[in-house]
Design an enzyme around this catalytic site. Structure first.
Site, PDB file in Angstrom:
ATOM      1  N   ASP A  72       0.736  -1.193  -0.111  1.00 53.75           N
ATOM      2  CA  ASP A  72       0.024  -0.104   0.049  1.00 53.75           C
ATOM      3  C   ASP A  72       0.894   0.991  -0.094  1.00 53.75           C
ATOM      4  O   ASP A  72       2.216   1.079   0.439  1.00 53.75           O
ATOM      5  CB  ASP A  72      -0.815   0.024   1.380  1.00 53.75           C
ATOM      6  CG  ASP A  72      -2.205  -1.042   0.980  1.00 53.75           C
ATOM      7  OD1 ASP A  72      -2.310  -1.404  -0.083  1.00 53.75           O
ATOM      8  OD2 ASP A  72      -2.815  -1.280   2.212  1.00 53.75           O
ATOM      9  N   LYS A 110      -3.408   3.069  -2.048  1.00 48.26           N
ATOM     10  CA  LYS A 110      -4.688   3.772  -1.860  1.00 48.26           C
ATOM     11  C   LYS A 110      -4.247   4.832  -1.084  1.00 48.26           C
ATOM     12  O   LYS A 110      -3.474   5.010  -0.267  1.00 48.26           O
ATOM     13  CB  LYS A 110      -5.685   2.975  -1.316  1.00 48.26           C
ATOM     14  CG  LYS A 110      -5.980   1.623  -1.943  1.00 48.26           C
ATOM     15  CD  LYS A 110      -6.911   0.780  -1.345  1.00 48.26           C
ATOM     16  CE  LYS A 110      -7.556  -0.570  -1.950  1.00 48.26           C
ATOM     17  NZ  LYS A 110      -6.361  -1.429  -2.070  1.00 48.26           N
TER      18      LYS A 110
END
EC number: 2.1.1.107
Length: 470
Positions: free
Chosen positions: A246, A268
């Protein structure tokens, strides 16, 4: 680096050793153990040399540059500085690697400290700067490396060709060997010197590996500081063949991933989902079914607002083996680095963690409960809805004078802490960048006395910043 570490194959190669004392004796034993064709130049020899006199050629004379003819490596081990200097200068002129014992300035190569588990060899050196430290390191490594390590390497050498025939993929073979070397069963067989049983165990493992599916390890990377990685997390990311990570995972942590691993960003950010969750799920399944050891690396803890549970549900449905390595969540790590205790006997008997994102059905959290005064409220991903959060808490009874903090990039060198009151929340949030954590509660006031990390970072209140902008 001052020296390039490398291992030289001296088997049958001509090496010159100048000297006949105790130091030369130690070097002679080492060079002969490596198979060197040794010529020793010294008018006299220590008596112990005669124990293996048939293994070297002795020239009972003083060194001259002519002795260097045909040699590939030269070692000077005398207590005569003039002789040592002559050896160094003469070898240098001929472009030969030369070592003058205990004289790094006159050495184009040096002998490291050695941990010998042949064929496994470990070499440690400080370039002559800290020999005592090197000795301590060698002693520590000697105690850590099992005595059967060499036997394990010999055994793997016998099975290596069979592994190539059975497993055509390099990644499949690497995975097989990594799991074999980590096996307590194999270690036990070798410890008992059951060579036949150990070899059979490896061959059985090869048969099973042909149809073996990969696995996924869900790993929490912690809040940012690589030092907060758990030992197990570090082991997993260094064993992974594929890492899906991530955006919250810091570059310093990604640097710890093994160099030949495939790195896939599924990052994200709030308001900017660069990779849909469905695509992340698909990639996890695809890489695992291809037989890879996959690490799903998430910032903080994977089960704390990280959708880790959703991803494991997909893996379970697909019949893919998985495991979880928890991480230090941002609420624990960032607040600790900001000097804000989550609970305190005088200020907060509990802490509540929530996400600032709306639920899919648009349902609001229980603001009445969240506005309770005897607790610390920690909000993940709350910057975009800070004004709404501020209004709801105040309207449900939380004092607008309640201390708050926004911790930006917590636990990293770029950590910044903005402090103020609940009345200032929306204004402070507009000055912050993601990733940030919002902390609301009386415990924030303790930061004035307990702040310890990030000297010189922004610690002023909202009121002070407003004055400076006026």
């Amino acid at each position: 680096m001052d020296y390039l570490p490398m291992f030289a194959k001296l088997d049958g190669r001509p090496v010159l050793l100048v000297g006949g004392g105790e130091v030369a004796l130690r070097k002679a034993r080492l060079l002969l153990a490596a198979g060197a064709r040794l010529t020793l130049v010294s008018p006299e020899l220590e008596p112990d040399f005669h124990q293996f006199a048939d293994r070297f050629t002795h020239l009972a004379e003083r060194f001259t540059p002519a002795h260097l003819t045909g040699q590939i490596l030269v070692v000077a081990a005398t207590d005569d500085l003039e002789v040592n200097a002559l050896v160094y200068q003469s070898a240098n002129q001929l472009g030969l690697f030369v070592n003058v014992v205990d004289d790094p300035k006159r050495s184009s190569f040096i002998f490291p400290s050695i941990i010998d588990r042949s064929p496994i060899m470990v070499a440690v050196s400080s370039g002559g700067k800290a020999p005592v430290l090197v000795r301590l390191l060698r002693e520590r490594l000697e105690s850590l490396l099992p005595r059967h390590l060499g036997a394990l390497a010999e055994l793997s050498g016998r099975v290596r060709d069979q592994a190539k025939r059975v497993l055509s993929s390099i990644s499949d073979r690497r995975r097989f060997w990594e799991r074999a070397f980590a096996s307590n069963t194999l270690a036990g067989l070798i410890e008992k010197e059951d060579w036949q049983g150990a070899e059979q165990w490896l061959n059985d493992g090869l048969d099973q590996a042909k149809n073996e599916v990969g696995e996924v390890v869900l790993v929490g990377a912690g809040p940012g500081d690589p030092g907060l990685l758990t030992l197990k997390a570090l082991q997993q990311i260094q064993q992974a063949e594929v890492v899906l990570y991530d955006q919250l995972v810091s570059p310093e942590i990604l640097d710890l991933v093994r160099r030949d691993a495939t790195l896939v960003s599924v990052g994200k950010k709030a308001g900017a989902h660069s990779v849909p969750q469905e695509e992340t799920n698909r990639l996890l399944v695809e890489y695992a079914k291809a037989g890879n050891r996959v690490v799903r690396l998430k910032g903080g803890d994977p089960f704390m607002f990280g959708r880790g549970g959703e991803e494991l549900e997909v893996l379970a449905e697909e019949g893919i083996p998985f495991s979880v390595v928890p991480g230090i969540t941002a609420a624990a790590g960032a607040t600790a680095y900001a000097g804000i205790p989550l609970t305190h006997r005088d200020h907060a008997q509990s802490a509540v963690f929530i996400t600032g994102h709306c639920q899919i059905d648009g349902k609001e959290p229980d603001w009445q409960q969240l506005a309770a005064t005897s607790q610390t409220l920690v909000i993940y991903m709350g910057l975009m809805r800070s004004e709404h959060i501020q209004q709801q808490l105040v309207s449900h009874g939380r004092s607008s004078a309640t201390p708050i903090a926004i911790i930006e990039r917590g636990t990293t060198a770029r950590q910044r802490v903005l402090t103020g009151t609940l009345a200032d929340l929306a204004e402070l949030a507009a000055q912050a960048v993601s990733p940030s954590l919002i902390v609301i509660g009386e415990v924030v006031a303790l930061r004035e006395r307990l702040a310890w990390f990030g000297e010189g970072q922004q610690q002023g209140t909202c009121d002070l910043k407003l004055v400076s902008l006026a």
